[in-house]
Design an enzyme around this catalytic site. Structure first.
Site, PDB file in Angstrom:
ATOM      1  N   ARG A  52      -0.412  -9.045  13.331  1.00 46.98           N
ATOM      2  CA  ARG A  52      -0.985  -8.044  12.421  1.00 46.98           C
ATOM      3  C   ARG A  52      -1.781  -8.706  11.298  1.00 46.98           C
ATOM      4  O   ARG A  52      -2.847  -8.221  10.904  1.00 46.98           O
ATOM      5  CB  ARG A  52       0.137  -7.174  11.830  1.00 46.98           C
ATOM      6  CG  ARG A  52       0.695  -6.177  12.833  1.00 46.98           C
ATOM      7  CD  ARG A  52       2.036  -5.625  12.396  1.00 46.98           C
ATOM      8  NE  ARG A  52       2.002  -4.945  11.122  1.00 46.98           N
ATOM      9  CZ  ARG A  52       3.073  -4.805  10.329  1.00 46.98           C
ATOM     10  NH1 ARG A  52       4.238  -5.307  10.688  1.00 46.98           N
ATOM     11  NH2 ARG A  52       2.961  -4.160   9.205  1.00 46.98           N
ATOM     12  N   ARG A  67      -9.908   0.712   8.451  1.00 48.32           N
ATOM     13  CA  ARG A  67      -9.383  -0.590   8.856  1.00 48.32           C
ATOM     14  C   ARG A  67     -10.466  -1.519   9.391  1.00 48.32           C
ATOM     15  O   ARG A  67     -10.214  -2.669   9.670  1.00 48.32           O
ATOM     16  CB  ARG A  67      -8.432  -0.288   9.984  1.00 48.32           C
ATOM     17  CG  ARG A  67      -7.078  -0.850  10.152  1.00 48.32           C
ATOM     18  CD  ARG A  67      -6.146  -0.994   9.054  1.00 48.32           C
ATOM     19  NE  ARG A  67      -4.901  -1.496   9.552  1.00 48.32           N
ATOM     20  CZ  ARG A  67      -3.715  -0.985   9.262  1.00 48.32           C
ATOM     21  NH1 ARG A  67      -3.621   0.061   8.481  1.00 48.32           N
ATOM     22  NH2 ARG A  67      -2.643  -1.531   9.736  1.00 48.32           N
ATOM     23  N   ARG A  88      11.625  -5.440   5.186  1.00 45.46           N
ATOM     24  CA  ARG A  88      11.378  -4.008   4.931  1.00 45.46           C
ATOM     25  C   ARG A  88      12.337  -3.109   5.723  1.00 45.46           C
ATOM     26  O   ARG A  88      12.609  -3.332   6.905  1.00 45.46           O
ATOM     27  CB  ARG A  88       9.936  -3.650   5.286  1.00 45.46           C
ATOM     28  CG  ARG A  88       9.677  -2.149   5.170  1.00 45.46           C
ATOM     29  CD  ARG A  88       8.228  -1.791   5.230  1.00 45.46           C
ATOM     30  NE  ARG A  88       7.529  -2.346   6.366  1.00 45.46           N
ATOM     31  CZ  ARG A  88       6.208  -2.343   6.488  1.00 45.46           C
ATOM     32  NH1 ARG A  88       5.450  -1.824   5.544  1.00 45.46           N
ATOM     33  NH2 ARG A  88       5.638  -2.851   7.551  1.00 45.46           N
ATOM     34  N   ARG A 141      10.930  -1.144  11.220  1.00 48.70           N
ATOM     35  CA  ARG A 141       9.788  -0.827  12.096  1.00 48.70           C
ATOM     36  C   ARG A 141       9.711  -1.836  13.238  1.00 48.70           C
ATOM     37  O   ARG A 141       9.891  -3.039  13.012  1.00 48.70           O
ATOM     38  CB  ARG A 141       8.489  -0.864  11.282  1.00 48.70           C
ATOM     39  CG  ARG A 141       8.136   0.484  10.700  1.00 48.70           C
ATOM     40  CD  ARG A 141       6.976   0.455   9.729  1.00 48.70           C
ATOM     41  NE  ARG A 141       5.817  -0.312  10.133  1.00 48.70           N
ATOM     42  CZ  ARG A 141       4.698  -0.372   9.401  1.00 48.70           C
ATOM     43  NH1 ARG A 141       4.610   0.286   8.255  1.00 48.70           N
ATOM     44  NH2 ARG A 141       3.675  -1.084   9.799  1.00 48.70           N
ATOM     45  N   LYS A 143       0.842  -1.219   0.000  1.00 55.78           N
ATOM     46  CA  LYS A 143       0.000   0.000   0.000  1.00 55.78           C
ATOM     47  C   LYS A 143       0.871   1.261   0.000  1.00 55.78           C
ATOM     48  O   LYS A 143       0.692   2.166  -0.812  1.00 55.78           O
ATOM     49  CB  LYS A 143      -0.934   0.024   1.227  1.00 55.78           C
ATOM     50  CG  LYS A 143      -1.855  -1.176   1.346  1.00 55.78           C
ATOM     51  CD  LYS A 143      -2.801  -1.053   2.520  1.00 55.78           C
ATOM     52  CE  LYS A 143      -2.115  -1.073   3.878  1.00 55.78           C
ATOM     53  NZ  LYS A 143      -1.431  -2.355   4.190  1.00 55.78           N
TER      54      LYS A 143
HETATM   55  P1  AP5 Z   1       4.778  -1.572   1.948  1.00 52.73           P
HETATM   56  O1  AP5 Z   1       4.468  -0.738   0.765  1.00 52.73           O
HETATM   57  O2  AP5 Z   1       5.461  -0.925   3.078  1.00 52.73           O
HETATM   58  O3  AP5 Z   1       3.470  -2.359   2.433  1.00 52.73           O
HETATM   59  P2  AP5 Z   1       2.191  -1.839   3.214  1.00 52.73           P
HETATM   60  O4  AP5 Z   1       1.015  -2.482   2.592  1.00 52.73           O
HETATM   61  O5  AP5 Z   1       2.214  -0.370   3.319  1.00 52.73           O
HETATM   62  O6  AP5 Z   1       2.438  -2.546   4.583  1.00 52.73           O
HETATM   63  P3  AP5 Z   1       2.323  -1.944   6.090  1.00 52.73           P
HETATM   64  O7  AP5 Z   1       3.082  -2.869   6.976  1.00 52.73           O
HETATM   65  O8  AP5 Z   1       2.710  -0.515   6.123  1.00 52.73           O
HETATM   66  O9  AP5 Z   1       0.839  -2.104   6.311  1.00 52.73           O
HETATM   67  P4  AP5 Z   1       0.125  -2.057   7.661  1.00 52.73           P
HETATM   68  O10 AP5 Z   1      -1.239  -1.870   7.222  1.00 52.73           O
HETATM   69  O11 AP5 Z   1       0.396  -3.191   8.552  1.00 52.73           O
HETATM   70  O12 AP5 Z   1       0.840  -0.843   8.434  1.00 52.73           O
HETATM   71  P5  AP5 Z   1       0.366   0.603   8.820  1.00 52.73           P
HETATM   72  O13 AP5 Z   1       1.551   1.456   8.825  1.00 52.73           O
HETATM   73  O14 AP5 Z   1      -0.813   1.013   8.076  1.00 52.73           O
HETATM   74  O15 AP5 Z   1       5.649  -2.800   1.428  1.00 52.73           O
HETATM   75  C1  AP5 Z   1       6.135  -3.769   2.307  1.00 52.73           C
HETATM   76  C2  AP5 Z   1       7.500  -4.284   1.831  1.00 52.73           C
HETATM   77  O16 AP5 Z   1       7.299  -4.948   0.592  1.00 52.73           O
HETATM   78  C3  AP5 Z   1       8.507  -3.140   1.565  1.00 52.73           C
HETATM   79  O17 AP5 Z   1       9.770  -3.573   1.937  1.00 52.73           O
HETATM   80  C4  AP5 Z   1       8.460  -2.959   0.035  1.00 52.73           C
HETATM   81  O18 AP5 Z   1       9.666  -2.509  -0.485  1.00 52.73           O
HETATM   82  C5  AP5 Z   1       8.117  -4.363  -0.415  1.00 52.73           C
HETATM   83  N1  AP5 Z   1       7.317  -4.412  -1.667  1.00 52.73           N
HETATM   84  C6  AP5 Z   1       6.197  -3.684  -1.961  1.00 52.73           C
HETATM   85  N2  AP5 Z   1       5.736  -4.002  -3.173  1.00 52.73           N
HETATM   86  C7  AP5 Z   1       6.571  -4.956  -3.673  1.00 52.73           C
HETATM   87  C8  AP5 Z   1       6.618  -5.686  -4.903  1.00 52.73           C
HETATM   88  N3  AP5 Z   1       5.717  -5.517  -5.872  1.00 52.73           N
HETATM   89  N4  AP5 Z   1       7.611  -6.596  -5.066  1.00 52.73           N
HETATM   90  C9  AP5 Z   1       8.553  -6.793  -4.080  1.00 52.73           C
HETATM   91  N5  AP5 Z   1       8.567  -6.128  -2.898  1.00 52.73           N
HETATM   92  C10 AP5 Z   1       7.581  -5.220  -2.708  1.00 52.73           C
HETATM   93  O19 AP5 Z   1      -0.106   0.371  10.324  1.00 52.73           O
HETATM   94  C11 AP5 Z   1       0.798   0.111  11.361  1.00 52.73           C
HETATM   95  C12 AP5 Z   1       0.054   0.060  12.688  1.00 52.73           C
HETATM   96  O20 AP5 Z   1      -0.551   1.328  12.951  1.00 52.73           O
HETATM   97  C13 AP5 Z   1      -1.102  -0.927  12.740  1.00 52.73           C
HETATM   98  O21 AP5 Z   1      -0.678  -2.218  13.078  1.00 52.73           O
HETATM   99  C14 AP5 Z   1      -1.979  -0.299  13.804  1.00 52.73           C
HETATM  100  O22 AP5 Z   1      -1.484  -0.551  15.095  1.00 52.73           O
HETATM  101  C15 AP5 Z   1      -1.841   1.184  13.533  1.00 52.73           C
HETATM  102  N6  AP5 Z   1      -2.841   1.665  12.595  1.00 52.73           N
HETATM  103  C16 AP5 Z   1      -2.620   2.129  11.338  1.00 52.73           C
HETATM  104  N7  AP5 Z   1      -3.770   2.485  10.748  1.00 52.73           N
HETATM  105  C17 AP5 Z   1      -4.750   2.238  11.631  1.00 52.73           C
HETATM  106  C18 AP5 Z   1      -6.161   2.390  11.587  1.00 52.73           C
HETATM  107  N8  AP5 Z   1      -6.785   2.851  10.488  1.00 52.73           N
HETATM  108  N9  AP5 Z   1      -6.879   2.048  12.681  1.00 52.73           N
HETATM  109  C19 AP5 Z   1      -6.274   1.567  13.782  1.00 52.73           C
HETATM  110  N10 AP5 Z   1      -4.922   1.400  13.898  1.00 52.73           N
HETATM  111  C20 AP5 Z   1      -4.183   1.735  12.809  1.00 52.73           C
HETATM  112 MG    MG Z   2       2.398   1.066   4.895  1.00 54.31          MG
END
Ligand code: AP5
Ligand code: MG
Length: 322
Positions: free
Chosen positions: A171, A89, A128, A160, A14
């Site tokens: 997660r 979410r 990552r 992270r 994402k």
């Molecule tokens: P990346 O692009 O970073 O993936 P992502 O989908 O953004 O994954 P996240 O871990 O950020 O998602 P998340 O939803 O768990 O975390 P968030 O920060 O929202 O890519 C991942 C890896 O893959 C990278 O190394 C990249 O280089 C690689 N990659 C990407 N595409 C590729 C491809 N095509 N080929 C090869 N490699 C590739 O949330 C974190 C925490 O915050 C949550 O756990 C929660 O506690 C809190 N939180 C966030 N939002 C909310 C909400 N709305 N409500 C409640 N709590 C929340």
């Molecule tokens: Mg992300």
């Protein structure tokens, strides 16, 4: 203008894809995770509350996250669109978002679901690395061997805290239980577009772009070119030819039986039947144009007496005789 939500499991890409779309379309990436991490880094009251929840892989309370999103969307750079990443979410957050977007007059264009297999997610999350200065996301599997700094600004990359193996599992489970129901939610609203999230970054970006820009066409505006058969069916003059067509198909199926020879003989008669009523309707339409309704009615009467009708009855008589 681009107003989209990126939906997908942790590690589905994402953030990576949001950054690429943001650069191209000039709309901001609004990531709830980044907003929370920023609050944690600044040591705000809200950040202190959120930190332990995030480190455990659980969801932060809806109120806190909604407050952050509301504030972010009110900034000037989001006036012409946004890419929501990681929000909503759960169903409650989706409903709150809907109310907020109605309030600010910015309805969603689409919800893009990045579809990635579980084993790939695990591998991506564990590898990552992120630049703390510019936020660029990397992966040890694609970085040059031994590289530990950002290609853009040379800052040391970091991992992270929630990318530790034991938290990744948690997660993914939270995603399955609380976020996956949004797939059905947005499908029902006609907004969901599924994108294959594996493959080269560039390929995935192209798919995302195509899915984001594809505008759904309202049913009222869908015009389908009619086949000749459909066009005939629309013509009332040919309507009465339907039984003839049925007769023909019946004859065709019965032709397989032992009485095949006699039945197939009636085929040309059925064809004649289908032409006769067409001539009748044409005559009726001509006279209806010329004069009043009464004149049209009398023409119909005349048409009914015409030999065309006799021809139409012939196959039935022929069958009865046999
Ligand atoms: P990346 O692009 O970073 O993936 P992502 O989908 O953004 O994954 P996240 O871990 O950020 O998602 P998340 O939803 O768990 O975390 P968030 O920060 O929202 O890519 C991942 C890896 O893959 C990278 O190394 C990249 O280089 C690689 N990659 C990407 N595409 C590729 C491809 N095509 N080929 C090869 N490699 C590739 O949330 C974190 C925490 O915050 C949550 O756990 C929660 O506690 C809190 N939180 C966030 N939002 C909310 C909400 N709305 N409500 C409640 N709590 C929340
Ligand atoms: Mg992300």
């Amino acid at each position: 203008m681009m107003r989209i939500v990126l939906l997908g499991a942790p590690g589905s890409g994402k953030g990576t894809q949001a950054q690429r779309l943001m650069g191209k379309y000039g709309v901001p990436q609004v990531s709830s995770g980044d907003l929370l991490r920023d609050a944690v880094a600044r040591g705000t009251e809200l950040g202190k509350q959120a930190k332990s929840v995030m480190d455990a892989g659980q969801l932060v309370s809806d109120d806190i996250v909604l407050g952050l999103i509301r504030e972010r969307l009110s900034r000037a750079d989001a006036a012409n669109g946004f890419i929501l990443d990681g929000f909503p979410r759960n169903i409650d957050q989706a409903n709150s978002l809907n109310a907020l977007l109605e309030e600010i007059g910015q309805p969603l264009d689409a919800v893009l679901l990045l579809d990635v297999r579980n084993e790939t997610l695990m591998q991506r999350l564990a590898g990552r690395r992120i630049c703390p200065k510019c936020g660029t996301v990397y992966n040890i599997h694609s970085l040059p061997a031994g590289a530990t700094t950002c290609e853009k600004d040379g800052t040391e990359l970091y991992q992270r805290p929630d990318d530790k193996e034991e938290v990744i599992g948690k997660r993914l489970a939270v995603y399955d239980q609380q976020t996956k129901p949004l797939i059905e939610h947005y499908s029902k609203l006609g907004l969901l577009r599924k994108v294959a999230g594996e493959g080269e970054l560039e390929e995935v970006s192209e798919r995302m772009e195509a899915a984001a820009l594809a505008k759904p066409v309202p049913a009222s505006k869908v015009k389908v070119t009619k086949t000749p058969a459909q066009a005939k069916r629309k013509n009332p003059a040919v309507k009465s030819a339907k039984p003839a067509a049925k007769g023909a198909s019946k004859a065709a199926s019965k032709a397989k039986s032992s009485k095949a020879k006699t039945k197939t003989k009636s085929k040309p008669k059925s064809a004649a039947k289908s032409k006769a009523p067409a001539a009748k309707g044409k005559a009726a339409r001509k006279s209806a144009k010329k004069s009043s309704k009464a004149a049209a009615r009398s023409t119909k009467k005349a048409a009914r007496k015409a030999p065309a009708k006799k021809a139409a009855r012939r196959p039935t008589k022929a069958r009865k005789k046999k």
